[in-house]
Design an enzyme around this catalytic site. Sequence first.
Site, PDB file in Angstrom:
ATOM      1  N   HIS A 100       0.826  -1.219   0.000  1.00  0.00           N
ATOM      2  CA  HIS A 100       0.000   0.000   0.000  1.00  0.00           C
ATOM      3  C   HIS A 100       0.860   1.269   0.000  1.00  0.00           C
ATOM      4  O   HIS A 100       0.506   2.272   0.608  1.00  0.00           O
ATOM      5  CB  HIS A 100      -0.944   0.032   1.209  1.00  0.00           C
ATOM      6  CG  HIS A 100      -1.971  -1.057   1.216  1.00  0.00           C
ATOM      7  ND1 HIS A 100      -3.239  -0.916   0.717  1.00  0.00           N
ATOM      8  CD2 HIS A 100      -1.902  -2.346   1.678  1.00  0.00           C
ATOM      9  CE1 HIS A 100      -3.912  -2.044   0.857  1.00  0.00           C
ATOM     10  NE2 HIS A 100      -3.130  -2.933   1.435  1.00  0.00           N
ATOM     11  N   ASN A 173     -10.200  -2.653   2.822  1.00  0.00           N
ATOM     12  CA  ASN A 173      -9.968  -2.612   1.378  1.00  0.00           C
ATOM     13  C   ASN A 173     -11.264  -2.303   0.647  1.00  0.00           C
ATOM     14  O   ASN A 173     -12.338  -2.278   1.256  1.00  0.00           O
ATOM     15  CB  ASN A 173      -9.424  -3.960   0.892  1.00  0.00           C
ATOM     16  CG  ASN A 173      -7.928  -4.122   1.161  1.00  0.00           C
ATOM     17  OD1 ASN A 173      -7.215  -3.129   1.345  1.00  0.00           O
ATOM     18  ND2 ASN A 173      -7.469  -5.350   1.178  1.00  0.00           N
ATOM     19  N   TYR A 387       1.236  -4.567  12.058  1.00  0.00           N
ATOM     20  CA  TYR A 387       1.158  -3.120  11.808  1.00  0.00           C
ATOM     21  C   TYR A 387       1.986  -2.335  12.812  1.00  0.00           C
ATOM     22  O   TYR A 387       2.654  -1.360  12.460  1.00  0.00           O
ATOM     23  CB  TYR A 387      -0.304  -2.653  11.796  1.00  0.00           C
ATOM     24  CG  TYR A 387      -1.036  -3.120  10.559  1.00  0.00           C
ATOM     25  CD1 TYR A 387      -1.338  -4.467  10.383  1.00  0.00           C
ATOM     26  CD2 TYR A 387      -1.388  -2.243   9.544  1.00  0.00           C
ATOM     27  CE1 TYR A 387      -1.978  -4.923   9.244  1.00  0.00           C
ATOM     28  CE2 TYR A 387      -2.028  -2.698   8.396  1.00  0.00           C
ATOM     29  CZ  TYR A 387      -2.324  -4.031   8.256  1.00  0.00           C
ATOM     30  OH  TYR A 387      -2.955  -4.478   7.123  1.00  0.00           O
TER      31      TYR A 387
HETATM   32 FE1  HDD Z   1      -2.341  -4.804   5.481  1.00  0.00          FE
HETATM   33  C1  HDD Z   1      -0.893  -1.785   5.171  1.00  0.00           C
HETATM   34  C2  HDD Z   1      -5.329  -3.504   4.366  1.00  0.00           C
HETATM   35  C3  HDD Z   1      -3.776  -7.928   5.615  1.00  0.00           C
HETATM   36  C4  HDD Z   1       0.488  -6.043   6.856  1.00  0.00           C
HETATM   37  N1  HDD Z   1      -2.977  -3.000   4.870  1.00  0.00           N
HETATM   38  C5  HDD Z   1      -2.219  -1.867   4.827  1.00  0.00           C
HETATM   39  C6  HDD Z   1      -3.018  -0.776   4.356  1.00  0.00           C
HETATM   40  C7  HDD Z   1      -4.270  -1.259   4.120  1.00  0.00           C
HETATM   41  C8  HDD Z   1      -4.241  -2.660   4.462  1.00  0.00           C
HETATM   42  C9  HDD Z   1      -5.460  -0.486   3.614  1.00  0.00           C
HETATM   43  C10 HDD Z   1      -2.532   0.649   4.147  1.00  0.00           C
HETATM   44  C11 HDD Z   1      -2.761   1.490   5.355  1.00  0.00           C
HETATM   45  C12 HDD Z   1      -2.361   2.906   5.061  1.00  0.00           C
HETATM   46  O1  HDD Z   1      -3.040   3.532   4.220  1.00  0.00           O
HETATM   47  O2  HDD Z   1      -1.383   3.350   5.630  1.00  0.00           O
HETATM   48  N2  HDD Z   1      -4.159  -5.580   4.996  1.00  0.00           N
HETATM   49  C13 HDD Z   1      -5.272  -4.853   4.667  1.00  0.00           C
HETATM   50  C14 HDD Z   1      -6.426  -5.728   4.660  1.00  0.00           C
HETATM   51  C15 HDD Z   1      -5.991  -6.970   5.006  1.00  0.00           C
HETATM   52  C16 HDD Z   1      -4.567  -6.873   5.234  1.00  0.00           C
HETATM   53  C17 HDD Z   1      -7.851  -5.298   4.344  1.00  0.00           C
HETATM   54  C18 HDD Z   1      -6.765  -8.235   5.177  1.00  0.00           C
HETATM   55  C19 HDD Z   1      -7.993  -8.281   5.551  1.00  0.00           C
HETATM   56  N3  HDD Z   1      -1.743  -6.648   6.087  1.00  0.00           N
HETATM   57  C20 HDD Z   1      -2.494  -7.800   6.091  1.00  0.00           C
HETATM   58  C21 HDD Z   1      -1.737  -8.864   6.701  1.00  0.00           C
HETATM   59  C22 HDD Z   1      -0.529  -8.327   7.070  1.00  0.00           C
HETATM   60  C23 HDD Z   1      -0.555  -6.948   6.670  1.00  0.00           C
HETATM   61  C24 HDD Z   1      -2.230 -10.280   6.904  1.00  0.00           C
HETATM   62  C25 HDD Z   1       0.659  -8.955   7.741  1.00  0.00           C
HETATM   63  C26 HDD Z   1       0.666 -10.080   8.372  1.00  0.00           C
HETATM   64  N4  HDD Z   1      -0.494  -4.061   5.852  1.00  0.00           N
HETATM   65  C27 HDD Z   1       0.505  -4.749   6.461  1.00  0.00           C
HETATM   66  C28 HDD Z   1       1.721  -3.898   6.747  1.00  0.00           C
HETATM   67  C29 HDD Z   1       1.241  -2.494   6.261  1.00  0.00           C
HETATM   68  C30 HDD Z   1      -0.134  -2.780   5.691  1.00  0.00           C
HETATM   69  C31 HDD Z   1       2.976  -4.418   6.170  1.00  0.00           C
HETATM   70  C32 HDD Z   1       2.171  -1.719   5.342  1.00  0.00           C
HETATM   71  C33 HDD Z   1       2.145  -0.313   5.838  1.00  0.00           C
HETATM   72  C34 HDD Z   1       1.419  -0.358   7.078  1.00  0.00           C
HETATM   73  O3  HDD Z   1       1.051  -1.640   7.356  1.00  0.00           O
HETATM   74  O4  HDD Z   1       1.161   0.566   7.800  1.00  0.00           O
HETATM   75  O5  HDD Z   1       2.007  -3.932   8.091  1.00  0.00           O
END
Ligand code: HDD
Length: 716
Positions: A100, A173, A387
């Site tokens: 993202h 999402n 996160y």
């Molecule tokens: Fe995630 C970012 C949505 C599963 C690990 N995720 C991130 C963002 C969104 C989502 C919208 C951007 C937030 C922003 O605008 O800063 N992610 C989801 C949804 C998931 C999902 C709807 C399942 C239902 N995510 C998911 C899993 C993991 C992550 C299973 C790790 C085990 N996601 C992350 C992250 C991020 C992230 C790597 C990258 C930047 C952040 O967190 O802040 O930790």
Amino acid sequence: MIRSAVLAATIGLAGVVQAQCPFASVGNLAARAEGLSRDQLSEFELDDSEGFMTSDVGGPIGDQEVLTAGERGPTLLEDFIFRQKITHFDHERVPERAVHARGAGAHGTFTSYGDYSNITAASFLGEAGKKTPVFIRFSTVAGSRGSADTARDVHGFATRFYTDEGNFDVVGNNVPVFFIQSAIHFPDLIHAVKPRPDREIPQAASAHDSAWDFFSQQTTGLHTLLWAMAGYGIPRSYRHMDGFGVHTYRLVTDDGKSKFVKWHFKTKQGKASLVWDEAQHMAGKNADYHRQDLWNAIESGNFPEWELNVQIFDEEQAQAFGFDVLDPTKIIPEELVPLTPLGVLKLDVNPINYFAEVEQAMFQPGHIVRGIDFTDDPLLQGRLFSYLDTQLNRHGGPNFEQLPINRPVVPIHNNNRDGAGQNFIHRNTAPQIDSPNTLNKGYPQQASQEKGRGFFTAPNREASGPLLRKRPSSFADHWSQPRLFYNSLTEVEQQFLIDAIRFETSHISPAIQENVLSQLNKISHDIATRVGSALGVKVPEEDPTYYHDNTTAGLSIFGNKLPTIATLHVGVLASSKSDESLAEARALKQAFARDNVTVGVVAETLAEGVDQTYSAAEAIAFDAIIVTQGTHALFNASTQSSLYPPRRPIQILTDGYNWGKPLGFLGYSINALEAAGGAEGPGVYRAPGVNGTFVEDIKEGLATFKFTNRFALDGA
Ligand code: HDD
């Protein structure tokens, strides 16, 4: 400074966060919201509208020349001005989000429709009309920070509520399901969709081997894959998509009664999507399309809105669904649990500084408030760890929650201390002692369900059982719901989905194509046959274990009219050599202004009333296209001009037609349609001149948005 930040968000008697509007002096924010959007950030703004340049520590300086020994001599180490400026620049970037990375955000206000204390103790839902500041960041998943907005992808929809009982984030999402069932697969999923590790291509695209190898082997992803391959992967704008919390959460009342909940943010702009060819052109011509659209809508006072809805159900109902509500690859069809509207969320203030407000926004599913609780969904459980961890990496220390965009609007009291970038000056000299304590007179006190409106875990949650490294058997069906999704699309949407899979899989190796076909065949023999025939790959025999004819409502995008056409953009093709043409363009501008539909007039040169030249105009920028009279030379292939690339006016019309846009022709300009390879039919309107009926027709065409009859169907 910190104390006044807290004071700025005084909790009123009715529990409403009150603050005065700080924007009167900010030029680009003329159309002001009546809500609370962004108030909490105002005191951190830096204004350079007067005064002298200073160093970071405040002394006035001049920073345009370095200090040298002699006129042509070396730069001196002593030059603190140079060193400070360069050092700061060298450290200016923070790691982009691991996923993202590409996104845009805006501030707004959530208004609760009612008092929902019968379903949740969450204070922001505790009273009719109660307003809570919000910030939303939209994003794509796979692309890096500079990638194109219109890449085909699932889109992020992360919402923060700055409630008067702390921050609550729904990190969701634009599709209601996810690719995997357990967080331990997340790195594998992301490595699969990110570019190849050796040559780092393709950027922001899933049409490659590793992605489809993953999709066809980790079959949990098939459902989300189909959503992404349909219009959901290429929305018209962030404003034209819904948001979903995806997981099942819990709502908990003050007295501890809890129910399951799914969060839905329903766009009040209506759902709309691009078509694939259009999205690809857009990616090259205007990589910032969605970012620009959101910004422009807000700046022009057309504030996008979403209605917050929930599906609420209890354990007993969940048992009867036939799938597991802890499995994030499943939707709960609205026929089983209808949506209940709780309030409306309006985005009305753009950021003043992208880095400070959007790049530094750090969401967490673990940002939760009293009245809401988690479930044992294994994906959610893993996210609760990831996160926090990722924010530590991006910020470099544990004080990221103190950044203006992340801090709550209520005071902080705890024993967390020090760390890089600590902003607070804590008065309490006994942070080593939890309450009850003597040295700090028992403060801060411990809050609980009964006292201080503390967060509490839903009282009826239980966990026990043997330790296992194994997915629940109730998560095993990965094919029935993808089929439900496919069955619920219109015929042309099914065609688009198949076209998208054909496009993607034509980029992958034969062995993976075969795996993909065998999985698609478990969903639908129709999909497999149609994809397989295009790829020239043998389609397996029917595999009917999961076949069914069920459908569910609300999934179609192209099948619905838009509830509003405000902010849509009409291109008027004119000629700067024809007074008649320019007069019609003027009349059209006036006519559409009443509906907040913007009109861009295109001509050979920037004559008065012309907004763009043909050299810079493209069909992608317009939701509808109208050709004025006096333009015949532009659409005659033999009378082209050196003012624009060959056949550009014809190309605009050809693209507009092929991408399903409404087209209007005044007088004899209808001849241009044939030159552009189009034919009359739905969505093609003509009139002798600008009149009321013609304008109404175009408006109707805009609400229809895409004329799907222009797209061929397999077998038709
Ligand atoms: Fe995630 C970012 C949505 C599963 C690990 N995720 C991130 C963002 C969104 C989502 C919208 C951007 C937030 C922003 O605008 O800063 N992610 C989801 C949804 C998931 C999902 C709807 C399942 C239902 N995510 C998911 C899993 C993991 C992550 C299973 C790790 C085990 N996601 C992350 C992250 C991020 C992230 C790597 C990258 C930047 C952040 O967190 O802040 O930790």
